[in-house]
Design an enzyme around this catalytic site. Structure first.
Site, PDB file in Angstrom:
ATOM      1  N   ARG A   1     -46.260  32.893 -34.207  1.00 35.72           N
ATOM      2  CA  ARG A   1     -47.237  33.110 -35.286  1.00 35.72           C
ATOM      3  C   ARG A   1     -46.544  33.154 -36.664  1.00 35.72           C
ATOM      4  NH1 ARG A   1     -51.205  37.772 -33.720  1.00 35.72           N
ATOM      5  NH2 ARG A   1     -52.338  36.832 -35.456  1.00 35.72           N
TER       6      ARG A   1
ATOM      7  N   ARG B   1     -63.633  40.453 -32.343  1.00 32.55           N
ATOM      8  CA  ARG B   1     -63.193  39.543 -33.413  1.00 32.55           C
ATOM      9  C   ARG B   1     -61.986  38.752 -32.915  1.00 32.55           C
ATOM     10  NH1 ARG B   1     -64.048  43.397 -37.808  1.00 32.55           N
ATOM     11  NH2 ARG B   1     -66.297  43.669 -37.816  1.00 32.55           N
TER      12      ARG B   1
ATOM     13  N   ASN C   1     -48.371  49.021 -27.433  1.00 33.15           N
ATOM     14  CA  ASN C   1     -48.669  47.920 -28.351  1.00 33.15           C
ATOM     15  C   ASN C   1     -48.777  48.540 -29.744  1.00 33.15           C
ATOM     16  OD1 ASN C   1     -49.580  45.852 -29.935  1.00 33.15           O
ATOM     17  ND2 ASN C   1     -51.101  45.105 -28.474  1.00 33.15           N
TER      18      ASN C   1
ATOM     19  N   TYR D   1     -56.720  36.877 -29.641  1.00 36.70           N
ATOM     20  CA  TYR D   1     -56.488  38.089 -28.842  1.00 36.70           C
ATOM     21  C   TYR D   1     -57.252  38.147 -27.522  1.00 36.70           C
ATOM     22  CZ  TYR D   1     -54.283  39.666 -33.152  1.00 36.70           C
ATOM     23  OH  TYR D   1     -53.461  39.765 -34.253  1.00 36.70           O
TER      24      TYR D   1
ATOM     25  N   GLU E   1     -42.713  47.205 -24.804  1.00 35.07           N
ATOM     26  CA  GLU E   1     -43.564  46.761 -25.914  1.00 35.07           C
ATOM     27  C   GLU E   1     -44.435  45.593 -25.440  1.00 35.07           C
ATOM     28  OE1 GLU E   1     -41.746  46.632 -29.779  1.00 35.07           O
ATOM     29  OE2 GLU E   1     -42.696  44.721 -30.236  1.00 35.07           O
TER      30      GLU E   1
ATOM     31  N   HIS F   1     -47.508  42.713 -26.548  1.00 31.77           N
ATOM     32  CA  HIS F   1     -48.369  42.050 -27.527  1.00 31.77           C
ATOM     33  C   HIS F   1     -49.264  41.078 -26.799  1.00 31.77           C
ATOM     34  CE1 HIS F   1     -46.288  43.837 -30.825  1.00 31.77           C
ATOM     35  NE2 HIS F   1     -45.140  43.512 -30.242  1.00 31.77           N
TER      36      HIS F   1
ATOM     37  N   ALA G   1     -49.827  46.166 -35.791  1.00 30.92           N
ATOM     38  CA  ALA G   1     -49.169  45.783 -37.054  1.00 30.92           C
ATOM     39  C   ALA G   1     -47.950  46.656 -37.374  1.00 30.92           C
ATOM     40  CB  ALA G   1     -50.172  45.841 -38.198  1.00 30.92           C
TER      41      ALA G   1
ATOM     42  N   PRO H   1     -53.009  50.330 -34.466  1.00 30.68           N
ATOM     43  CA  PRO H   1     -54.150  50.106 -35.348  1.00 30.68           C
ATOM     44  C   PRO H   1     -54.936  48.818 -35.087  1.00 30.68           C
ATOM     45  CG  PRO H   1     -52.071  49.769 -36.511  1.00 30.68           C
ATOM     46  CD  PRO H   1     -51.736  50.393 -35.193  1.00 30.68           C
ATOM     47  N   ASN H   2     -56.235  48.958 -35.213  1.00 27.56           N
ATOM     48  CA  ASN H   2     -57.210  47.852 -35.154  1.00 27.56           C
ATOM     49  C   ASN H   2     -57.433  47.287 -33.749  1.00 27.56           C
ATOM     50  OD1 ASN H   2     -57.885  47.774 -37.968  1.00 27.56           O
ATOM     51  ND2 ASN H   2     -55.872  46.906 -38.336  1.00 27.56           N
TER      52      ASN H   2
HETATM   53  O1  CA2 Z   1     -50.612  40.426 -30.364  1.00 25.99           O
HETATM   54  C1  CA2 Z   1     -50.671  41.649 -30.480  1.00 25.99           C
HETATM   55  O2  CA2 Z   1     -50.974  42.403 -29.542  1.00 25.99           O
HETATM   56  C2  CA2 Z   1     -50.444  42.299 -31.852  1.00 25.99           C
HETATM   57  O3  CA2 Z   1     -49.762  43.524 -31.639  1.00 25.99           O
HETATM   58  C3  CA2 Z   1     -51.813  42.560 -32.437  1.00 25.99           C
HETATM   59  C4  CA2 Z   1     -51.768  43.104 -33.865  1.00 25.99           C
HETATM   60  C5  CA2 Z   1     -50.872  42.248 -34.753  1.00 25.99           C
HETATM   61  O4  CA2 Z   1     -50.743  42.849 -36.024  1.00 25.99           O
HETATM   62  C6  CA2 Z   1     -49.492  42.064 -34.147  1.00 25.99           C
HETATM   63  O5  CA2 Z   1     -48.739  41.209 -34.995  1.00 25.99           O
HETATM   64  C7  CA2 Z   1     -49.594  41.436 -32.766  1.00 25.99           C
HETATM   65  C8  CA2 Z   1     -53.171  43.133 -34.447  1.00 25.99           C
HETATM   66  C9  CA2 Z   1     -54.071  44.103 -33.732  1.00 25.99           C
HETATM   67  C10 CA2 Z   1     -55.442  43.981 -34.318  1.00 25.99           C
HETATM   68  O6  CA2 Z   1     -56.284  43.489 -33.300  1.00 25.99           O
HETATM   69  C11 CA2 Z   1     -57.376  42.776 -33.666  1.00 25.99           C
HETATM   70  C12 CA2 Z   1     -58.223  42.432 -32.629  1.00 25.99           C
HETATM   71  C13 CA2 Z   1     -59.325  41.695 -32.888  1.00 25.99           C
HETATM   72  C14 CA2 Z   1     -59.607  41.303 -34.183  1.00 25.99           C
HETATM   73  C15 CA2 Z   1     -58.770  41.658 -35.221  1.00 25.99           C
HETATM   74  C16 CA2 Z   1     -57.653  42.406 -34.956  1.00 25.99           C
END
Ligand code: CA2
Length: 157
Positions: free
Chosen positions: A106, A17, A73, A22, A97, A99, A76, A9-10
């Site tokens: 974090r 963003r 990946n 990221y 996996e 990230h 969340a 997701p996301n």
């Molecule tokens: O670091 C990673 O790849 C995560 O899997 C990214 C997830 C986060 O919940 C994990 O803890 C770590 C978040 C993905 C959402 O990606 C976004 C990208 C740009 C702006 C906002 C969110």
């Protein structure tokens, strides 16, 4: 050798963003970079993204017999999803996996991964390059397995 690359997701927000967390690469940039790396390694990839937990579970299940490994990946869902963990454990394929961020550095809730224990390894903190490293790790692991199997076959003859 076919590898399924799954994003949770996301991750469609990538590049638009939170670039300090990221990076600046979009999901399309990551896909293009992985396709290039896969062709260099003689591998085939399929790229999939969903925001929906059940769809991710279904896609992992469908990989049985159709792919040789998974790069995942879970975003969340890493920190919450027993359903994803069960799907990875059940599919019987090596899963790496990934990230983008270093989740260990974090918030405390990101330090626990429910999915990592059923994966062959975790790559975190190297941004988009982490996906390429995961592909390399699977190529090495699957290549080594294939070599081992053919050596065992040869020894039986
Ligand atoms: O670091 C990673 O790849 C995560 O899997 C990214 C997830 C986060 O919940 C994990 O803890 C770590 C978040 C993905 C959402 O990606 C976004 C990208 C740009 C702006 C906002 C969110």
């Amino acid at each position: 050798m076919k590898i399924l690359v799954i994003n949770g997701p996301n991750l469609t927000l990538l590049g638009r963003r939170e670039p300090t967390v990221y990076g600046r690469a979009t999901l399309a940039d990551i896909e293009a970079m992985l396709r290039l790396e896969a062709s260099r390694l003689g591998m085939e990839i399929e790229f999939y993204q969903s925001d929906i937990e059940g769809e991710l579970v279904r896609r992992i299940g469908e990989a049985a017999g159709a792919a040789d490994g998974i790069v995942l990946n879970p975003a969340a869902y890493t920190h919450t999803s027993i359903a994803l963990r069960d799907a990875i454990a059940a599919v019987g394929l090596p899963c790496v996996e990934v990230h983008l961020s270093n989740t260990a550095a974090r918030e405390p809730f990101r330090r626990r991964s429910l999915t990592a224990p059923v994966c062959v390894g975790v790559i975190a903190g190297f941004g988009a390059d982490g996906y390429r490293l995961a592909l390399l790790a699977l190529a090495q692991r699957l290549g080594a397995n294939a070599k081992e199997k053919s050596a065992r076959k040869g020894a039986k003859r």
